[in-house]
Design an enzyme around this catalytic site. Structure first.
Site, PDB file in Angstrom:
ATOM      1  CG  ASP A 167       3.914   3.440  -4.073  1.00  0.00           C
ATOM      2  OD1 ASP A 167       4.214   4.089  -5.227  1.00  0.00           O
ATOM      3  OD2 ASP A 167       4.288   4.319  -3.140  1.00  0.00           O
ATOM      4  CG  PHE A 197      -2.113   9.227  -1.659  1.00  0.00           C
ATOM      5  CD1 PHE A 197      -1.229   8.394  -1.397  1.00  0.00           C
ATOM      6  CD2 PHE A 197      -3.376   9.192  -0.966  1.00  0.00           C
ATOM      7  CE1 PHE A 197      -1.232   7.445   0.030  1.00  0.00           C
ATOM      8  CE2 PHE A 197      -3.536   8.453   0.223  1.00  0.00           C
ATOM      9  CZ  PHE A 197      -2.520   7.601   0.431  1.00  0.00           C
ATOM     10  CG  ASP A 205      -5.808   4.172   4.761  1.00  0.00           C
ATOM     11  OD1 ASP A 205      -4.987   3.600   4.227  1.00  0.00           O
ATOM     12  OD2 ASP A 205      -5.588   4.652   5.811  1.00  0.00           O
ATOM     13  CE  LYS A 259       0.298   5.450  -6.428  1.00  0.00           C
ATOM     14  NZ  LYS A 259       0.745   5.986  -5.129  1.00  0.00           N
ATOM     15  CG  ASP A 288      -3.523  -2.186  -0.839  1.00  0.00           C
ATOM     16  OD1 ASP A 288      -2.312  -2.478  -1.212  1.00  0.00           O
ATOM     17  OD2 ASP A 288      -3.913  -1.637   0.141  1.00  0.00           O
ATOM     18  N   GLY A 328      -6.083  -2.678   3.290  1.00  0.00           N
ATOM     19  CA  GLY A 328      -5.976  -2.227   1.932  1.00  0.00           C
ATOM     20  C   GLY A 328      -6.798  -3.377   1.214  1.00  0.00           C
TER      21      GLY A 328
HETATM   22  P1  5GP Z   1       5.252  -0.183  -1.443  1.00  0.00           P
HETATM   23  O1  5GP Z   1       5.928  -0.833  -0.282  1.00  0.00           O
HETATM   24  O2  5GP Z   1       5.121  -0.937  -2.611  1.00  0.00           O
HETATM   25  O3  5GP Z   1       5.778   1.171  -1.690  1.00  0.00           O
HETATM   26  O4  5GP Z   1       3.734   0.373  -0.934  1.00  0.00           O
HETATM   27  C1  5GP Z   1       2.509  -0.448  -0.852  1.00  0.00           C
HETATM   28  C2  5GP Z   1       1.939  -0.119   0.452  1.00  0.00           C
HETATM   29  O5  5GP Z   1       1.729   1.463   0.300  1.00  0.00           O
HETATM   30  C3  5GP Z   1       0.104  -0.201  -0.105  1.00  0.00           C
HETATM   31  O6  5GP Z   1       0.122  -1.592   0.468  1.00  0.00           O
HETATM   32  C4  5GP Z   1      -0.407   0.721   0.264  1.00  0.00           C
HETATM   33  O7  5GP Z   1      -0.579   0.591   1.748  1.00  0.00           O
HETATM   34  C5  5GP Z   1       0.500   2.090   0.297  1.00  0.00           C
HETATM   35  N1  5GP Z   1       0.448   2.784  -0.559  1.00  0.00           N
HETATM   36  C6  5GP Z   1       1.309   3.124  -1.943  1.00  0.00           C
HETATM   37  N2  5GP Z   1       0.626   3.961  -2.767  1.00  0.00           N
HETATM   38  C7  5GP Z   1      -0.588   4.398  -2.136  1.00  0.00           C
HETATM   39  C8  5GP Z   1      -1.690   5.160  -2.580  1.00  0.00           C
HETATM   40  O8  5GP Z   1      -1.735   5.870  -3.585  1.00  0.00           O
HETATM   41  N3  5GP Z   1      -2.829   5.141  -1.826  1.00  0.00           N
HETATM   42  C9  5GP Z   1      -2.788   4.448  -0.567  1.00  0.00           C
HETATM   43  N4  5GP Z   1      -4.001   4.675   0.137  1.00  0.00           N
HETATM   44  N5  5GP Z   1      -1.681   3.734  -0.243  1.00  0.00           N
HETATM   45  C10 5GP Z   1      -0.722   3.423  -0.866  1.00  0.00           C
END
Ligand code: 5GP
Length: 193
Positions: A112, A161, A168, A140, A109, A53
């Site tokens: 979350d 999302f 993606d 986020k 990227d 990403g």
């Molecule tokens: P975390 O571990 O912080 O929850 O998630 C990070 C990863 O989740 C990001 O690198 C991405 O791959 C995916 N991710 C989280 N939110 C989104 C979103 O809104 N859209 C997309 N495409 N991927 C997300």
């Protein structure tokens, strides 16, 4: 002449609602590059990009870092093909080079829940980095489960999302030149691509 077939655009779909347009993305990324250039003056930052990403962000960002830089790539799996986090982080492709003694900038990227970057930060710290900072294009804040220190951030976004600019949905939409909210998605059963 060959008959014209109807062209279906990936960029203009009723399921996409533009959240951050291309000009705004590029302007902000140029600012981040300028900040990094100032902060890392006299050093060679080692940028580690989280595949897949963050590649589009990385490609844009490094063109605004006016310093010698080195690059490496790591791939982790946390989401599979669904839009919800599993909470599990696994290194799918490890780095090519050692991080020992390097000024590492971890390029992501989107932040979350924070689970992915929390895992990667701890993993990288155990590899003897000289310094470690995070640069993320999107954040986020409302979804955070683990606090992660962000040194450089492009944009805070709401809990939706998003796709585009590298991000993606089931491997699709990475090539959109903007960030869009993807509406009408099925979390349980994403389309196979
Ligand atoms: P975390 O571990 O912080 O929850 O998630 C990070 C990863 O989740 C990001 O690198 C991405 O791959 C995916 N991710 C989280 N939110 C989104 C979103 O809104 N859209 C997309 N495409 N991927 C997300």
């Amino acid at each position: 002449m060959a008959p014209q077939t109807e062209r279906v655009s990936e960029f203009y779909s009723p399921d996409l609602e533009v959240l951050i347009d291309e000009a705004t993305l590029k302007r902000r990324i140029a600012e981040l590059g300028a900040e990094i250039t100032r902060d890392y003056a006299g050093t060679t930052p080692h940028l580690v990009c989280v595949l897949k990403g963050a590649v589009v962000f990385l490609a844009e960002l490094i063109r605004h870092i006016d310093l010698p830089v080195t690059l490496d790539f790591i791939a982790v799996s946390s989401y599979g093909n669904a839009t919800r986090t599993s909470g599990e982080v696994r290194i799918v492709k490890d780095l090519d080079e050692s991080l020992a003694g390097r000024d590492v900038l971890l390029v992501e990227d989107i932040l979350d829940t924070g689970l992915t970057l929390n895992y990667l930060m701890n993993n990288f710290l155990s590899r003897g980095v000289k310094s470690l900072r995070i640069v993320t294009l999107l954040n986020k804040p409302s979804r955070r489960l683990v606090e992660v220190p962000i040194a450089y951030k492009g944009f805070d976004i709401p809990d939706a999302f998003v796709v585009g600019f590298g991000l993606d949905y089931a491997q699709r939409y990475r090539n959109l030149p903007f960030i869009a909210v993807l509406k009408n998605i099925s979390v349980v059963d994403p389309p196979a691509r």
